[in-house]
Every structure is written in structure tokens, then in C-alpha cells.
Write a protein that holds these residues in place. Structure first.
Motif, PDB file in Angstrom:
ATOM      1  N   GLY A 211     122.060  -3.499  28.347  1.00 47.02           N
ATOM      2  CA  GLY A 211     123.248  -3.389  27.513  1.00 47.02           C
ATOM      3  C   GLY A 211     124.212  -2.315  27.929  1.00 47.02           C
ATOM      4  O   GLY A 211     125.156  -1.992  27.199  1.00 47.02           O
ATOM      5  N   PHE A 212     123.988  -1.708  29.099  1.00 47.73           N
ATOM      6  CA  PHE A 212     124.925  -0.730  29.624  1.00 47.73           C
ATOM      7  C   PHE A 212     126.273  -1.412  29.819  1.00 47.73           C
ATOM      8  O   PHE A 212     126.315  -2.582  30.216  1.00 47.73           O
ATOM      9  N   PRO A 213     127.391  -0.736  29.560  1.00 50.65           N
ATOM     10  CA  PRO A 213     128.700  -1.377  29.715  1.00 50.65           C
ATOM     11  C   PRO A 213     128.867  -1.978  31.099  1.00 50.65           C
ATOM     12  O   PRO A 213     128.861  -1.264  32.099  1.00 50.65           O
ATOM     13  N   ALA A 214     128.977  -3.271  31.187  1.00 48.38           N
ATOM     14  CA  ALA A 214     129.021  -3.948  32.483  1.00 48.38           C
ATOM     15  C   ALA A 214     130.421  -3.995  33.069  1.00 48.38           C
ATOM     16  O   ALA A 214     130.586  -4.119  34.277  1.00 48.38           O
ATOM     17  N   GLY A 215     131.448  -3.908  32.234  1.00 46.55           N
ATOM     18  CA  GLY A 215     132.800  -4.003  32.740  1.00 46.55           C
ATOM     19  C   GLY A 215     133.170  -2.841  33.640  1.00 46.55           C
ATOM     20  O   GLY A 215     133.600  -3.014  34.771  1.00 46.55           O
TER      21      GLY A 215
ATOM     22  N   PRO B 142     114.153  -1.185  24.494  1.00 46.61           N
ATOM     23  CA  PRO B 142     114.895  -2.318  23.928  1.00 46.61           C
ATOM     24  C   PRO B 142     116.405  -2.185  24.111  1.00 46.61           C
ATOM     25  O   PRO B 142     117.121  -3.182  24.039  1.00 46.61           O
ATOM     26  N   VAL B 143     116.899  -0.949  24.328  1.00 43.49           N
ATOM     27  CA  VAL B 143     118.340  -0.724  24.456  1.00 43.49           C
ATOM     28  C   VAL B 143     118.592   0.220  25.629  1.00 43.49           C
ATOM     29  O   VAL B 143     117.703   0.939  26.090  1.00 43.49           O
ATOM     30  N   ALA B 144     119.849   0.236  26.099  1.00 43.82           N
ATOM     31  CA  ALA B 144     120.209   1.045  27.264  1.00 43.82           C
ATOM     32  C   ALA B 144     120.074   2.538  26.991  1.00 43.82           C
ATOM     33  O   ALA B 144     119.742   3.316  27.896  1.00 43.82           O
ATOM     34  N   LEU B 145     120.328   2.981  25.753  1.00 43.03           N
ATOM     35  CA  LEU B 145     120.250   4.403  25.436  1.00 43.03           C
ATOM     36  C   LEU B 145     118.847   4.937  25.673  1.00 43.03           C
ATOM     37  O   LEU B 145     118.661   6.003  26.291  1.00 43.03           O
ATOM     38  N   LEU B 146     117.839   4.204  25.199  1.00 43.68           N
ATOM     39  CA  LEU B 146     116.459   4.637  25.408  1.00 43.68           C
ATOM     40  C   LEU B 146     116.065   4.509  26.885  1.00 43.68           C
ATOM     41  O   LEU B 146     115.339   5.352  27.420  1.00 43.68           O
ATOM     42  N   GLY B 147     116.569   3.460  27.537  1.00 43.83           N
ATOM     43  CA  GLY B 147     116.306   3.321  28.967  1.00 43.83           C
ATOM     44  C   GLY B 147     116.884   4.479  29.753  1.00 43.83           C
ATOM     45  O   GLY B 147     116.304   4.919  30.749  1.00 43.83           O
ATOM     46  N   GLY B 148     118.039   4.991  29.311  1.00 44.26           N
ATOM     47  CA  GLY B 148     118.629   6.151  29.966  1.00 44.26           C
ATOM     48  C   GLY B 148     117.742   7.377  29.881  1.00 44.26           C
ATOM     49  O   GLY B 148     117.699   8.195  30.809  1.00 44.26           O
ATOM     50  N   LEU B 149     117.003   7.529  28.776  1.00 49.68           N
ATOM     51  CA  LEU B 149     116.056   8.634  28.653  1.00 49.68           C
ATOM     52  C   LEU B 149     114.959   8.516  29.707  1.00 49.68           C
ATOM     53  O   LEU B 149     114.535   9.517  30.297  1.00 49.68           O
TER      54      LEU B 149
ATOM     55  N   VAL C  43     101.790  18.058  39.220  1.00 50.89           N
ATOM     56  CA  VAL C  43     101.093  17.145  38.307  1.00 50.89           C
ATOM     57  C   VAL C  43     101.949  16.848  37.083  1.00 50.89           C
ATOM     58  O   VAL C  43     102.071  15.689  36.652  1.00 50.89           O
ATOM     59  N   LEU C  44     102.557  17.881  36.501  1.00 47.81           N
ATOM     60  CA  LEU C  44     103.394  17.669  35.320  1.00 47.81           C
ATOM     61  C   LEU C  44     104.611  16.807  35.657  1.00 47.81           C
ATOM     62  O   LEU C  44     105.038  15.977  34.845  1.00 47.81           O
ATOM     63  N   ALA C  45     105.170  16.997  36.853  1.00 45.89           N
ATOM     64  CA  ALA C  45     106.303  16.169  37.267  1.00 45.89           C
ATOM     65  C   ALA C  45     105.895  14.702  37.382  1.00 45.89           C
ATOM     66  O   ALA C  45     106.652  13.801  37.005  1.00 45.89           O
ATOM     67  N   CYS C  46     104.700  14.451  37.887  1.00 43.85           N
ATOM     68  CA  CYS C  46     104.205  13.073  37.979  1.00 43.85           C
ATOM     69  C   CYS C  46     104.033  12.456  36.592  1.00 43.85           C
ATOM     70  O   CYS C  46     104.368  11.280  36.380  1.00 43.85           O
ATOM     71  N   LEU C  47     103.520  13.239  35.654  1.00 47.50           N
ATOM     72  CA  LEU C  47     103.376  12.729  34.289  1.00 47.50           C
ATOM     73  C   LEU C  47     104.742  12.354  33.700  1.00 47.50           C
ATOM     74  O   LEU C  47     104.887  11.323  33.037  1.00 47.50           O
ATOM     75  N   ALA C  48     105.746  13.197  33.940  1.00 44.88           N
ATOM     76  CA  ALA C  48     107.101  12.890  33.454  1.00 44.88           C
ATOM     77  C   ALA C  48     107.623  11.613  34.096  1.00 44.88           C
ATOM     78  O   ALA C  48     108.253  10.783  33.429  1.00 44.88           O
ATOM     79  N   GLY C  49     107.344  11.420  35.382  1.00 43.23           N
ATOM     80  CA  GLY C  49     107.800  10.217  36.064  1.00 43.23           C
ATOM     81  C   GLY C  49     107.162   8.958  35.519  1.00 43.23           C
ATOM     82  O   GLY C  49     107.832   7.928  35.334  1.00 43.23           O
ATOM     83  N   VAL C  50     105.865   9.011  35.258  1.00 42.75           N
ATOM     84  CA  VAL C  50     105.166   7.854  34.700  1.00 42.75           C
ATOM     85  C   VAL C  50     105.742   7.495  33.333  1.00 42.75           C
ATOM     86  O   VAL C  50     106.026   6.324  33.045  1.00 42.75           O
ATOM     87  N   LEU C  51     105.909   8.504  32.490  1.00 36.15           N
ATOM     88  CA  LEU C  51     106.462   8.257  31.158  1.00 36.15           C
ATOM     89  C   LEU C  51     107.867   7.664  31.251  1.00 36.15           C
ATOM     90  O   LEU C  51     108.204   6.713  30.528  1.00 36.15           O
ATOM     91  N   GLY C  52     108.683   8.203  32.154  1.00 31.23           N
ATOM     92  CA  GLY C  52     110.041   7.700  32.289  1.00 31.23           C
ATOM     93  C   GLY C  52     110.096   6.244  32.716  1.00 31.23           C
ATOM     94  O   GLY C  52     110.895   5.464  32.195  1.00 31.23           O
ATOM     95  N   LEU C  53     109.244   5.842  33.642  1.00 27.95           N
ATOM     96  CA  LEU C  53     109.239   4.456  34.101  1.00 27.95           C
ATOM     97  C   LEU C  53     108.730   3.511  33.018  1.00 27.95           C
ATOM     98  O   LEU C  53     109.215   2.383  32.891  1.00 27.95           O
ATOM     99  N   LEU C  54     107.752   3.961  32.247  1.00 30.76           N
ATOM    100  CA  LEU C  54     107.288   3.138  31.133  1.00 30.76           C
ATOM    101  C   LEU C  54     108.395   2.928  30.107  1.00 30.76           C
ATOM    102  O   LEU C  54     108.584   1.816  29.590  1.00 30.76           O
ATOM    103  N   VAL C  55     109.127   3.994  29.810  1.00 29.82           N
ATOM    104  CA  VAL C  55     110.228   3.886  28.848  1.00 29.82           C
ATOM    105  C   VAL C  55     111.308   2.951  29.375  1.00 29.82           C
ATOM    106  O   VAL C  55     111.801   2.069  28.652  1.00 29.82           O
ATOM    107  N   LEU C  56     111.671   3.098  30.647  1.00 33.81           N
ATOM    108  CA  LEU C  56     112.718   2.272  31.215  1.00 33.81           C
ATOM    109  C   LEU C  56     112.306   0.804  31.280  1.00 33.81           C
ATOM    110  O   LEU C  56     113.130  -0.094  31.099  1.00 33.81           O
ATOM    111  N   ALA C  57     111.022   0.551  31.500  1.00 31.30           N
ATOM    112  CA  ALA C  57     110.543  -0.831  31.593  1.00 31.30           C
ATOM    113  C   ALA C  57     110.547  -1.529  30.238  1.00 31.30           C
ATOM    114  O   ALA C  57     110.859  -2.729  30.153  1.00 31.30           O
ATOM    115  N   TRP C  58     110.194  -0.802  29.186  1.00 32.15           N
ATOM    116  CA  TRP C  58     110.014  -1.436  27.883  1.00 32.15           C
ATOM    117  C   TRP C  58     111.079  -1.066  26.860  1.00 32.15           C
ATOM    118  O   TRP C  58     110.965  -1.408  25.684  1.00 32.15           O
TER     119      TRP C  58
END
Length: 429
Positions: free
Chosen positions: A268-272, A328-335, A311-326
Motif C-alpha cells: 500500500g505504499f504510494p505507487a504514483g 498487513p499495511v505498508a506502515l508496519l512493513g516500513g518498521l 548477535v543482537l544485530a542478527c536478531l533485529a534483522g530476523v524480526l524485521g524480515l518477519l514483520v515485513l513478510a507478514w
């Protein structure tokens, strides 16, 4: 000399990052909005850059150790500028591939030469080569003060440089994001290439080489000898091998960032005209990285800090990819994107560079750093091809989850090795 060299290095880091991040921002949108590349083509572009660096990194590192760190950087800036400017004038995929080959050659010449130049200017080649294994214990962990001339001082400057790089990147995203919105993405791309060329002129004018002695005769034989010495060091040092393995895994996984703009648009990111929105998100990611790097900068020489940060950076990366994958909206995906590009990527990179640099000697420093770049590009090639195929066959979500699994594996490798092995005097475990 040490303070002056550190300031020169930090300013150059800011200037280069400003143009580089501006280019990455504008080109990533340009490839999607103007060139209309598919998800597989986007990841394959990153794979092309990685393949180019894979075949040129080690020769470039050996040349830097033999002839000049400074002129290696200048030549790298020239190739980077050529590829970046050309990008703004082409939309066909084959021509875009050519621009990325030039870009990869430019980064190959720069990889390792910058860290080697800084270390030699701050410590001198003789002092760096004679460094005892427990040198990091001579200053209390967490002490951010003192002369930058020394192993701990170099580590702090490298951590500060990563922070300045993010700050420069944020400034570049503002400047070139606004320029791309107002004048067109292709204009922002071309101007960013001109900025990289100017940064190269700054290197030529301001970088001295007081701490480096070039090989005057038989340079080909000397280069081969340096290469053999670097390989011998990497083979016998278990910590370097560990960092190289983790780097390969993480960089293979972060090839997934090439489809972040496409995933955000799908959410849902602004496509125009998403330029300003994507710029703002990139700036927030940079600010998050600045905060994270500032938190570890003063303690970067302390026992276990580099490993725990990784190690902590890897944990942040895993969490970020899970959030981006699932999401429901672009705002949360941006996180999720913020966690990956703002926390995971910069922290793992600076930890790897500091870790390897502390264990390398001056005579092979750029070469050993080029091995780290080889691990990055090798992982990007394998990971890029695999994730591109997965994205094409199973979709972006499956590719995002696979990338998260890879980063989790890298963090587990670092963490497991730390728990099985006792601390050593080098302060890095």
C-alpha cells in the motif's frame, strides 16, 4: 597526525555516503518506477555487482597493499562515478547491468583500502605489525577518550565512521530524495554520480600516505607474496574464519533488500510517486543506525562487545524480515525495513570490519579486508541467485522468510561459538 587523519577520514566517509545513499535511493525507485524491472531482475542486479567484486576484490586488495591505498580509492571513485552517471541515461536491463558492473569494480578498488589507509595513518605499519595479542586490555573497556593512534582508537574511529556514514546517508536521502521528486529520478542519479567524483578528488587532495611504504620493484612478485601471506593468516586464524563465514551468510540474506521497495508498494505504499515516502523511511532507518552505533562505539574494544553486537544485530534483522513478510499495511512493513537496514546491516558490517582489522597486520591488511569483501560478495551471489529464484517461483514473502532464516543461522553460529569457547586476551570474544 592521528587526529587529523581521523577527521579527514570521517569527513570523506560522510561525503561519500551522502552521494552513495542518494544514488541507492533514487536508483532503487528508478529501477521499479521507470525501468519497471521484475523482482527477479532486481535481485539479479545485486548479484551482478557481487559477481564483479568477487573476481576483482582480491587483486584490488593486493594492489592496494603493494602500490597505494590512496590511488586505489581514487580509481574506485572514478569507476563508481561512471557507473552512477550512466544509470540515469539508460532503462534497458542489459545497459543497467553494465552500470552495475562499473559500480562493482569501483567498490572492489575501495574495499579494504579505506580501512588499511586509516589504520596505517593512525598506528603506522610497524606498530600495527608488532601489536601484541592483549593490546586491547591496556585501556579500560568503554573508555571513549584518548589518542586515536592505537588498535582501540582505530576501532573507535571505524565505529564512528559507520555512524558518520549513516548520517551522510540520511543527508543524501534528503537532498537527492527532494531532487528526485522535484527534477526527476534520473537527475538525482546523475548528480549523485558527480558527487562521488568530487569525493574522489577530495581523496586525491587530502589523503596522505605517511604510514604506508609502497613496493618499489618487482611489484607483481610482491603482490603474489602479499596474497599468500594474507591467505596464510586467514587460514590459521579461527576468528577470521568465523567472521568470514557469518559475513557470507548475512550478506547472502540481505540481498533481499533489493525487493523492499516492491514489497512496500504491494503493501500500500504510494505507487504514483513514492519518492518522498521512501526517503523519509530511509532517513528513519539511518537515525536508528546512528543511535545503535553510538551505543557500541565507546565500548567497541571491550571484551565480547563486537560478538554481542553481531548477535543482537542478527536478531533485529530476523524480526524485521518477519514483520515485513507478514505486515498487513505498508506502515508496519516500513518498521521491518528499519530494523533490517537501520540496525542489522550497519552493525554487522562494522563489527566484521573491526573484528578482522584487529587481527590483521599492516603488510596484508587491505588483502585480508578484501577477503571480507569476498565473503560478502560470495554470499550475495549465492544468496542473490537463490532468493531471486525463490521470489520468482514462490513470491516475495517466501523469499523474505528464507532470508530471515539465513540471518538467524549466522547469529546462531556466532552465539554458539561464543558460549563454547572461553574469552581470550584479544577482547573480541
Amino acid at each position: 597526525m592521528g587526529v587529523g587523519a581521523a577527521r579527514t577520514f570521517l569527513l570523506w566517509t560522510f561525503l561519500r555516503a551522502m552521494s552513495h545513499r542518494g544514488y541507492v535511493l533514487a536508483s532503487s525507485l528508478y529501477f521499479v518506477v521507470v525501468a519497471r524491472l521484475s523482482a527477479g531482475e532486481l535481485i539479479l542486479l545485486g548479484t551482478v555487482v557481487a559477481a564483479t567484486m568477487l573476481v576483482s576484490d582480491i587483486p584490488a586488495g593486493a594492489w592496494s597493499d603493494t602500490v597505494s591505498r590512496r590511488w586505489s580509492l581514487v580509481a574506485g571513485h572514478g569507476l563508481l562515478a561512471a557507473g552512477m552517471v550512466m544509470t540515469g541515461f539508460v532503462t534497458a536491463f542489459p545497459w543497467i547491468v553494465v552500470t552495475q558492473v562499473l559500480w562493482g569494480l569501483g567498490w572492489a578498488l575501495s574495499a579494504g583500502a579505506d580501512v588499511a589507509w586509516l589504520t596505517d595513518e593512525l598506528t603506522g605499519p610497524d606498530r600495527a605489525a608488532r601489536r601484541p595479542a592483549d593490546d586491547s586490555a591496556r585501556r579500560p573497556a568503554g573508555d571513549p577518550a584518548g589518542d586515536p593512534a592505537g588498535p582501540d582508537g582505530v576501532a573507535r574511529v571505524l565505529a564512528a565512521a559507520a555512524r558518520w556514514e549513516l548520517a551522510g546517508g540520511a543527508a543524501g536521502m534528503v537532498v537527492f530524495g527532494v531532487l528526485g521528486w522535484a527534477a526527476g529520478l534520473w537527475v538525482a542519479i546523475v548528480v549523485s554520480g558527480a558527487g562521488i567524483a568530487l569525493a574522489g578528488l577530495y581523496v586525491a587532495a587530502r589523503f596522505t600516505e605517511r604510514g604506508f611504504t609502497p613496493v618499489a620493484h618487482h611489484r607483481r612478485a610482491a603482490s603474489l607474496s602479499i596474497l599468500r601471506g594474507g591467505l596464510a593468516l586467514a587460514r590459521r586464524d579461527r576468528e577470521i574464519r568465523l567472521v568470514l563465514a557469518a559475513t557470507m551468510i548475512v550478506n547472502g540474506a540481505t540481498m533481499i533488500t533489493w525487493i523492499f521497495p516492491r514489497q512496500l508498494v504491494a503493501l500500500g505504499f504510494p505507487a504514483g510517486d513514492p519518492t518522498l515516502w521512501y526517503t523519509g523511511l530511509g532517513i528513519l532507518a539511518s537515525l536508528a543506525g546512528v543511535v545503535a552505533l553510538r551505543a557500541v562505539e565507546g565500548r567497541i574494544g571491550g571484551a565480547g562487545v563486537v560478538r554481542r553486537a553481531y548477535v543482537l544485530a542478527c536478531l533485529a534483522g530476523v524480526l524485521g524480515l518477519l514483520v515485513l513478510a507478514w505486515a498487513p499495511v505498508a506502515l508496519l512493513g516500513g518498521l521491518g525495513m528499519l530494523l533490517v537496514t537501520g540496525i542489522c546491516d550497519p552493525l554487522t558490517r562494522v563489527a566484521s570490519v573491526v573484528w578482522v582489522n584487529r587481527r590483521a597486520t599492516s603488510d596484508v591488511r587491505a588483502t585480508v579486508q578484501s577477503f571480507l569483501s569476498q565473503a560478502e560478495t560470495g554470499g550475495e551471489i549465492v544468496g542473490g541467485l537463490a532468493l531471486a529464484a525463490l521470489a520468482q517461483s514462490a513470491g516475495p514473502v517466501a523469499a523474505l522468510l528464507a532470508a530471515g532464516l539465513l540471518i538467524a543461522c549466522a547469529g546462531a553460529v556466532i552465539g554458539a561459538r561464543a558460549s563454547r569457547r572461553p574469552p581470550t586476551p584479544d577482547g573480541l570474544r
